[in-house]
Write a protein that holds these residues in place. Structure first.
Motif, PDB file in Angstrom:
ATOM      1  N   ARG A 273      41.448  40.643  29.131  1.00 47.83           N
ATOM      2  CA  ARG A 273      41.865  41.873  28.509  1.00 47.83           C
ATOM      3  C   ARG A 273      42.133  42.966  29.569  1.00 47.83           C
ATOM      4  NH1 ARG A 273      37.705  40.876  25.099  1.00 47.83           N
ATOM      5  NH2 ARG A 273      36.712  42.824  25.704  1.00 47.83           N
ATOM      6  N   ARG A 274      41.270  43.052  30.622  1.00 44.98           N
ATOM      7  CA  ARG A 274      41.185  44.188  31.331  1.00 44.98           C
ATOM      8  C   ARG A 274      41.180  43.856  32.910  1.00 44.98           C
ATOM      9  NH1 ARG A 274      41.137  48.870  28.096  1.00 44.98           N
ATOM     10  NH2 ARG A 274      40.046  48.492  26.292  1.00 44.98           N
ATOM     11  N   ARG A 275      41.843  42.744  33.185  1.00 45.88           N
ATOM     12  CA  ARG A 275      41.922  42.308  34.584  1.00 45.88           C
ATOM     13  C   ARG A 275      42.505  43.318  35.556  1.00 45.88           C
ATOM     14  NH1 ARG A 275      44.942  36.884  37.114  1.00 45.88           N
ATOM     15  NH2 ARG A 275      43.844  36.828  38.950  1.00 45.88           N
ATOM     16  N   ASP A 276      43.888  43.919  35.124  1.00 47.21           N
ATOM     17  CA  ASP A 276      44.256  44.734  35.946  1.00 47.21           C
ATOM     18  C   ASP A 276      43.251  46.082  36.181  1.00 47.21           C
ATOM     19  OD1 ASP A 276      46.616  43.313  36.140  1.00 47.21           O
ATOM     20  OD2 ASP A 276      47.556  44.299  34.431  1.00 47.21           O
ATOM     21  N   GLU A 277      42.661  46.349  35.090  1.00 47.09           N
ATOM     22  CA  GLU A 277      41.784  47.590  35.143  1.00 47.09           C
ATOM     23  C   GLU A 277      40.515  47.238  36.113  1.00 47.09           C
ATOM     24  OE1 GLU A 277      38.960  50.742  32.319  1.00 47.09           O
ATOM     25  OE2 GLU A 277      40.640  48.993  31.311  1.00 47.09           O
ATOM     26  N   VAL A 278      40.165  45.988  36.024  1.00 45.79           N
ATOM     27  CA  VAL A 278      39.032  45.497  36.828  1.00 45.79           C
ATOM     28  C   VAL A 278      39.496  45.428  38.302  1.00 45.79           C
ATOM     29  CG1 VAL A 278      37.814  43.525  37.539  1.00 45.79           C
ATOM     30  CG2 VAL A 278      37.967  44.295  34.994  1.00 45.79           C
ATOM     31  N   LEU A 279      40.734  45.394  38.697  1.00 43.70           N
ATOM     32  CA  LEU A 279      41.235  45.025  40.066  1.00 43.70           C
ATOM     33  C   LEU A 279      41.398  46.595  40.511  1.00 43.70           C
ATOM     34  CD1 LEU A 279      43.687  41.936  39.675  1.00 43.70           C
ATOM     35  CD2 LEU A 279      41.248  42.159  40.390  1.00 43.70           C
ATOM     36  N   GLU A 280      41.920  47.278  39.356  1.00 43.62           N
ATOM     37  CA  GLU A 280      42.524  48.666  40.107  1.00 43.62           C
ATOM     38  C   GLU A 280      41.524  50.058  40.414  1.00 43.62           C
ATOM     39  OE1 GLU A 280      45.839  49.580  37.755  1.00 43.62           O
ATOM     40  OE2 GLU A 280      46.988  47.739  38.496  1.00 43.62           O
ATOM     41  N   ASN A 281      40.367  49.733  39.196  1.00 45.01           N
ATOM     42  CA  ASN A 281      39.577  51.020  39.464  1.00 45.01           C
ATOM     43  C   ASN A 281      38.195  50.451  39.230  1.00 45.01           C
ATOM     44  OD1 ASN A 281      38.999  51.219  36.614  1.00 45.01           O
ATOM     45  ND2 ASN A 281      41.246  51.704  36.507  1.00 45.01           N
ATOM     46  N   VAL A 282      37.203  51.278  39.404  1.00 43.38           N
ATOM     47  CA  VAL A 282      35.748  51.176  39.320  1.00 43.38           C
ATOM     48  C   VAL A 282      35.492  51.282  37.791  1.00 43.38           C
ATOM     49  CG1 VAL A 282      33.511  52.008  39.846  1.00 43.38           C
ATOM     50  CG2 VAL A 282      35.463  52.434  41.515  1.00 43.38           C
ATOM     51  N   LYS A 283      36.000  51.958  36.974  1.00 43.53           N
ATOM     52  CA  LYS A 283      35.679  51.822  35.625  1.00 43.53           C
ATOM     53  C   LYS A 283      35.619  50.671  34.876  1.00 43.53           C
ATOM     54  CE  LYS A 283      36.821  53.998  31.136  1.00 43.53           C
ATOM     55  NZ  LYS A 283      37.805  55.331  30.509  1.00 43.53           N
TER      56      LYS A 283
ATOM     57  N   THR B  96      27.763  36.216  36.960  1.00 43.29           N
ATOM     58  CA  THR B  96      28.707  37.524  36.521  1.00 43.29           C
ATOM     59  C   THR B  96      29.389  38.015  38.046  1.00 43.29           C
ATOM     60  OG1 THR B  96      27.249  38.276  34.989  1.00 43.29           O
ATOM     61  CG2 THR B  96      28.811  39.796  35.696  1.00 43.29           C
ATOM     62  N   PHE B  97      28.543  37.867  39.064  1.00 46.90           N
ATOM     63  CA  PHE B  97      29.072  38.357  40.524  1.00 46.90           C
ATOM     64  C   PHE B  97      30.164  37.265  41.021  1.00 46.90           C
ATOM     65  CE2 PHE B  97      28.912  38.230  45.143  1.00 46.90           C
ATOM     66  CZ  PHE B  97      28.727  39.721  45.410  1.00 46.90           C
ATOM     67  N   GLY B  98      29.839  35.940  40.845  1.00 45.08           N
ATOM     68  CA  GLY B  98      30.882  34.946  41.158  1.00 45.08           C
ATOM     69  C   GLY B  98      32.109  34.987  40.364  1.00 45.08           C
ATOM     70  N   LEU B  99      32.030  35.147  39.147  1.00 45.28           N
ATOM     71  CA  LEU B  99      33.196  35.286  38.354  1.00 45.28           C
ATOM     72  C   LEU B  99      34.213  36.462  38.440  1.00 45.28           C
ATOM     73  CD1 LEU B  99      34.706  33.690  35.918  1.00 45.28           C
ATOM     74  CD2 LEU B  99      33.273  34.963  34.139  1.00 45.28           C
ATOM     75  N   LEU B 100      33.475  37.668  38.812  1.00 51.15           N
ATOM     76  CA  LEU B 100      34.304  38.731  39.196  1.00 51.15           C
ATOM     77  C   LEU B 100      35.112  38.487  40.458  1.00 51.15           C
ATOM     78  CD1 LEU B 100      31.691  41.871  37.934  1.00 51.15           C
ATOM     79  CD2 LEU B 100      33.907  41.256  36.999  1.00 51.15           C
ATOM     80  N   PHE B 101      34.280  38.159  41.389  1.00 48.38           N
ATOM     81  CA  PHE B 101      34.856  37.402  42.608  1.00 48.38           C
ATOM     82  C   PHE B 101      36.147  36.705  42.268  1.00 48.38           C
ATOM     83  CE2 PHE B 101      35.279  34.462  46.371  1.00 48.38           C
ATOM     84  CZ  PHE B 101      35.376  35.219  47.314  1.00 48.38           C
TER      85      PHE B 101
ATOM     86  N   LEU C 124      36.524  43.883  47.755  1.00 46.63           N
ATOM     87  CA  LEU C 124      35.423  43.541  48.586  1.00 46.63           C
ATOM     88  C   LEU C 124      34.369  44.107  48.410  1.00 46.63           C
ATOM     89  CD1 LEU C 124      33.941  41.366  50.325  1.00 46.63           C
ATOM     90  CD2 LEU C 124      35.062  42.635  52.273  1.00 46.63           C
ATOM     91  N   TRP C 125      34.954  45.703  48.517  1.00 51.32           N
ATOM     92  CA  TRP C 125      33.592  46.818  48.541  1.00 51.32           C
ATOM     93  C   TRP C 125      32.926  46.763  47.071  1.00 51.32           C
ATOM     94  CZ3 TRP C 125      33.599  50.806  45.010  1.00 51.32           C
ATOM     95  CH2 TRP C 125      34.714  50.935  44.197  1.00 51.32           C
ATOM     96  N   GLN C 126      33.477  46.323  46.027  1.00 48.21           N
ATOM     97  CA  GLN C 126      32.868  46.456  44.970  1.00 48.21           C
ATOM     98  C   GLN C 126      31.638  45.333  44.749  1.00 48.21           C
ATOM     99  OE1 GLN C 126      36.394  45.821  42.299  1.00 48.21           O
ATOM    100  NE2 GLN C 126      36.566  47.707  41.695  1.00 48.21           N
ATOM    101  N   PHE C 127      31.854  44.346  45.542  1.00 49.92           N
ATOM    102  CA  PHE C 127      30.940  43.094  45.552  1.00 49.92           C
ATOM    103  C   PHE C 127      29.909  43.352  46.396  1.00 49.92           C
ATOM    104  CE2 PHE C 127      34.770  40.729  44.288  1.00 49.92           C
ATOM    105  CZ  PHE C 127      34.005  40.105  43.270  1.00 49.92           C
ATOM    106  N   ILE C 128      30.163  44.291  47.744  1.00 52.90           N
ATOM    107  CA  ILE C 128      29.269  44.716  48.552  1.00 52.90           C
ATOM    108  C   ILE C 128      28.203  45.391  47.731  1.00 52.90           C
ATOM    109  CG2 ILE C 128      28.580  45.991  50.751  1.00 52.90           C
ATOM    110  CD1 ILE C 128      31.347  45.096  51.962  1.00 52.90           C
ATOM    111  N   SER C 129      28.858  46.537  47.097  1.00 54.01           N
ATOM    112  CA  SER C 129      27.894  47.364  46.221  1.00 54.01           C
ATOM    113  C   SER C 129      27.024  46.842  45.342  1.00 54.01           C
ATOM    114  CB  SER C 129      28.938  48.528  45.541  1.00 54.01           C
ATOM    115  OG  SER C 129      29.918  49.172  46.562  1.00 54.01           O
ATOM    116  N   ILE C 130      27.803  46.021  44.405  1.00 51.44           N
ATOM    117  CA  ILE C 130      26.996  45.252  43.286  1.00 51.44           C
ATOM    118  C   ILE C 130      25.977  44.436  43.946  1.00 51.44           C
ATOM    119  CG2 ILE C 130      28.440  43.316  42.837  1.00 51.44           C
ATOM    120  CD1 ILE C 130      28.119  43.243  40.144  1.00 51.44           C
ATOM    121  N   ALA C 131      26.300  43.698  45.076  1.00 49.52           N
ATOM    122  CA  ALA C 131      25.276  43.009  45.767  1.00 49.52           C
ATOM    123  C   ALA C 131      24.158  43.632  46.014  1.00 49.52           C
ATOM    124  CB  ALA C 131      25.919  42.033  46.929  1.00 49.52           C
TER     125      ALA C 131
END
Length: 402
Positions: free
Chosen positions: A149-159, A191-196, A202-209
């Motif tokens: 549902r929100r793939r574009d939103e996940v890719l484009e912004n932090v929200k 969750t981490f792997g699926l979002l990847f 990449l910066w989002q992954f570094i932050s969440i990690a």
């Protein structure tokens, strides 16, 4: 003058082993073969490892074996029913399933049974349900639907990236009240792997990690019993009869197994030297009785199942069946990480986390939920095969009309 080409030898992969449909078969039989093999290995090892403790507790050495057989039969019955559910229904009701999972986690905190300081089980008559197991599956279903549902939103912004983490945070809080840090870590890694795989930046992954690892480290450091597990894991021989007892006994089992093992039934550590020998540490008994060869066979079976799940997810995404693809990815990551933690804990590679070995360890809730997850993979594969068969038939019909 004619030239005769040299004979070429080619190796053909068996059709049942491949992801691509090689025939008109409407499902991949290799999932059934892998599941049955792991069921049988688990049944034999639960029988071998549980008899001493069952004899002492229940005056019946076959107590746990009989219950494990019932769990397998019940899992197969539920699997047969689950196989009839289209993936569209999973997608449609993903939000309701998430609420059901959260509801179970709330109920277990209110009326759950406490064992060894943890409140993780809901008792309904003769049935005992570990609430964390269905919660994992339902959360992964929700996460896959959210990413569609929100793939574009996940890719484009932090929200868009933060929203699923808020849901994860709510589930993690309920799990930590039990407490069950192991399940939280499994859900975090998945969750981490699926979002990847969904394509987050990449910066989002570094932050969440960074945030996730800091939180896990804090939870371990400020909890005395968790910190004792970490320190005993680093040097179990420092206190072999205290905090390091379980791990030292497990390492002895691995050491005695060597290459070929001591033979089925010949484990010494299962004679109540090794606690939880038929649940969390069943792989240590398997290592002692079947050695490096036995562990390798189980690892190959698990790796094959995980590989097929990930390849199935990739194929589904390529065919633009994104929900099915993300769900398959989540199941593959979940299986692989939980198996790695279970074997790693018994071998002294990671701290003890109390996670079962998928489809092998004793435990009804885990067995049923893992079987349902496997059936979801079969259903995804089945629907894609039907789609291919129907498209081929339609193409041939159009060609005939011409």
């Amino acid at each position: 003058m004619s030239i005769v080409a040299p004979t070429q030898f080619s190796f053909k992969i068996p059709a049942w082993f491949t992801i691509e449909p090689q025939s008109v078969a409407t499902f991949d039989r290799s999932y059934i073969i892998l599941a049955v093999a792991m069921y049988m290995i688990g049944l034999v090892m639960v029988a071998s490892s549980s008899m001493p403790v069952a004899e002492r507790l229940f005056d019946n050495p076959f107590h746990f074996v009989i219950r494990h057989m019932i769990y397998i039969c019940l899992s197969l019955l539920i699997a047969g029913a689950t196989l009839q559910i289209p993936m569209a229904k999973w997608h449609q009701h993903s939000g309701n399933l998430l609420l059901l999972g959260m509801g179970l986690l709330v109920v277990v905190l209110l009326v759950g049974r406490t064992v060894n300081g943890s409140t993780r089980w809901i008792v309904v008559g003769p049935i005992t349900v570990q609430a964390a197991e269905p919660a994992k599956l339902f959360f992964f279903c929700y996460l896959a639907a959210y990413l569609v549902r929100r793939r574009d939103e996940v890719l484009e912004n932090v929200k868009g990236f933060i929203k699923p983490l808020v849901v994860f945070g709510a589930l993690a809080s309920l799990l930590l009240f039990q407490p069950d840090l192991g399940t939280v870590i499994v859900m975090f890694v998945t969750t981490f792997g699926l979002l990847f795989l969904a394509g987050a930046k990449l910066w989002q992954f570094i932050s969440i990690a960074a945030v996730g690892l800091s939180a896990i480290a804090a939870l371990a450091y400020f909890s005395p019993y968790r910190w004792a597990r970490v320190t005993s894991f680093l040097d179990p021989w420092k206190d072999p009869f205290g905090s390091g007892y379980q791990l030292t006994q497990s390492l002895m089992a691995y050491g005695r197994g060597e290459i070929t093992g001591q033979g089925l039934g010949n484990s010494i550590q299962k004679l109540e030297y090794l606690p939880e020998a038929h649940t969390d540490f069943v792989m240590a008994v398997l290592a002692e009785e079947f050695g490096f060869i036995g562990i390798t066979i189980v690892l190959l079976l698990s790796m094959t199942l995980v590989f097929k799940a990930l390849m199935l997810g990739r194929k589904a995404v390529q065919k633009e069946k994104y929900f099915e693809g993300f769900f398959a990815f989540a199941i593959g990551i979940w299986f692989s990480f939980q198996a790695a933690v279970n074997i790693g804990a018994s071998a002294g590679i990671v701290p003890t986390k109390g996670l079962t070995m998928p489809l092998i360890s004793y435990g009804g809730s885990s067995m049923i939920i893992m079987t349902i997850a496997l059936v979801v993979l079969i259903r995804i594969d089945h629907e894609m095969r039907l789609q291919t068969i129907q498209a081929t038939a339609s193409h041939k019909k159009k060609g005939g009309r011409k």
